[in-house]
Design a protein around this motif. Structure first.
Motif, short mmCIF file in Angstrom:
data_model
loop_
_atom_site.label_atom_id
_atom_site.label_comp_id
_atom_site.label_asym_id
_atom_site.label_seq_id
_atom_site.Cartn_x
_atom_site.Cartn_y
_atom_site.Cartn_z
N THR A 78 -9.26 -7.37 8.47
CA THR A 78 -9.50 -7.40 7.02
C THR A 78 -8.19 -7.46 6.24
O THR A 78 -8.05 -8.23 5.28
N HIS A 79 -7.20 -6.68 6.65
CA HIS A 79 -5.96 -6.57 5.89
C HIS A 79 -4.93 -7.65 6.24
O HIS A 79 -4.06 -7.95 5.42
N HIS A 125 0.86 -1.19 0.00
CA HIS A 125 0.00 0.00 0.00
C HIS A 125 0.89 1.24 0.00
O HIS A 125 2.06 1.17 0.41
N SER A 139 -6.48 -11.32 1.74
CA SER A 139 -6.16 -9.95 2.13
C SER A 139 -4.71 -9.61 1.77
O SER A 139 -3.92 -10.47 1.37
N LEU A 140 -4.36 -8.33 1.93
CA LEU A 140 -3.04 -7.87 1.53
C LEU A 140 -1.91 -8.64 2.22
O LEU A 140 -0.94 -9.04 1.58
N TYR A 141 -2.04 -8.84 3.52
CA TYR A 141 -0.95 -9.42 4.29
C TYR A 141 -1.40 -10.70 4.99
O TYR A 141 -0.91 -11.01 6.08
N SER A 187 -7.78 -4.08 10.99
CA SER A 187 -6.63 -4.98 11.03
C SER A 187 -6.98 -6.38 10.53
O SER A 187 -6.23 -6.97 9.75
N SER A 235 -6.88 2.83 7.49
CA SER A 235 -7.57 1.60 7.14
C SER A 235 -6.83 0.39 7.73
O SER A 235 -7.45 -0.53 8.27
N LEU A 236 -5.50 0.39 7.62
CA LEU A 236 -4.72 -0.72 8.16
C LEU A 236 -4.84 -0.80 9.68
O LEU A 236 -4.85 -1.89 10.26
N TRP A 266 -4.88 4.95 3.80
CA TRP A 266 -4.39 3.59 3.93
C TRP A 266 -3.89 3.32 5.34
O TRP A 266 -4.10 2.25 5.91
#
Length: 276
Positions: free
Chosen positions: A153-154, A136, A160-162, A151, A146-147, A143
């Motif tokens: 979700t990401h 991101h 998810s991203l991570y 937490s 959002s992170l 961002w």
């Protein structure tokens, strides 16, 4: 912080008119005269407390920010805003400190009226973007938030991203034999595995970035046990020990805020004693 009640009924007479217990510079404003004459003590009390609340919040917070600014900490940018959590009896401010490219510090003083008292509290959060969080844009404040706020979700949600890094870290953190995990590229992980044997075996994907249980301290993966987060931390937990810039800023801000509140309280007490 305790505020003296600023109005009272006229004693010793049958006149219901209220009187002010504190001096108002200049002539009494017409709307205040009207409230005094009509005996609406509760309305005037509310307005007096509300005005004191706003003054206390803005004055003490700006003074605390000035103290932090005078410390001249390198690479620190400051922004002040109002939190959406406030209402008619509460003012909550948001003081953001940007430290370098991968740290954000939030200090949020909260001022609330309770009767004729103002109760002051202050919370904080340290947002830390670690080197392995590269999916991101660091320049986007949205961002960052959002992170921190989403937490799961990401980091733990499917696709998810991570998801994969968080899954690998969590599974090995749960193993009591391994306290810390480290982050590095695959070649470093392979070297660690070669030198350390099973202790240094690579985890996760065979290419790109991965986690492994031995490595340099500067690549240690940070995780907040308090917030159960890779992003949101509190002061005095690793890697934010008492001497780190975020904690220095938080402590200086809270100390200055406390001094300003104490000074306002002392001034109000002096004004009360000198009122006619």
């Amino acid at each position: 912080m305790i505020l003296r009640t600023d109005i009272a009924e006229t004693s010793g007479t049958n006149d219901p008119t209220l009187r002010l217990l504190c001096r108002i510079p200049g002539d009494t404003p017409p709307h205040v005269e009207s409230l005094l004459a009509t005996g609406r003590a509760e309305v005037l009390c509310e307005r007096v407390c509300r005005s004191a609340l706003l003054y206390t919040a803005l004055f003490s917070t700006l003074e605390a920010l000035a103290v932090v600014d005078q410390m001249r900490i390198p690479s620190v940018l400051t922004a002040l805003g109002r939190s959406p959590g406030g209402d008619d009896s509460t003012v909550q401010l948001a003081c953001w400190f940007r430290i370098g490219h991968n740290l954000r510090v939030l200090v949020s003083p909260r001022f609330t009226t309770m009767g004729d008292a103002i109760v002051v509290g202050c919370s904080h959060a340290i947002l830390f973007m670690q080197p392995w969080m590269d999916q991101h844009p660091l320049d986007s404040n949205s961002w960052w938030l959002s992170l921190a706020e989403h937490s799961y979700t990401h980091f733990h949600g499917p696709h998810s991203l991570y998801h994969r890094p968080a899954e690998v870290f969590a599974s090995h953190k749960a193993d009591g034999r391994r306290t810390w995990m480290y982050y590095g590229d695959h070649s470093t992980a392979v070297a660690a595995r070669t030198v350390l044997g099973p202790v240094g075996r690579a985890l996760g994907a065979k290419t790109g970035k991965t986690f492994y249980p031995a490595g340099p301290p500067e690549r240690r993966v940070a995780f907040s046990d308090t917030n159960q987060s890779f992003v949101s931390f509190v002061a005095d937990e690793w890697p934010f020990d008492p001497g780190s810039p975020p904690v220095v800023i938080i402590n200086a801000f809270m100390l200055a805020l406390g001094h300003e509140i104490a000074g306002l309280r002392a001034r109000l007490q002096r004004d009360s004693a000198s009122a006619p």
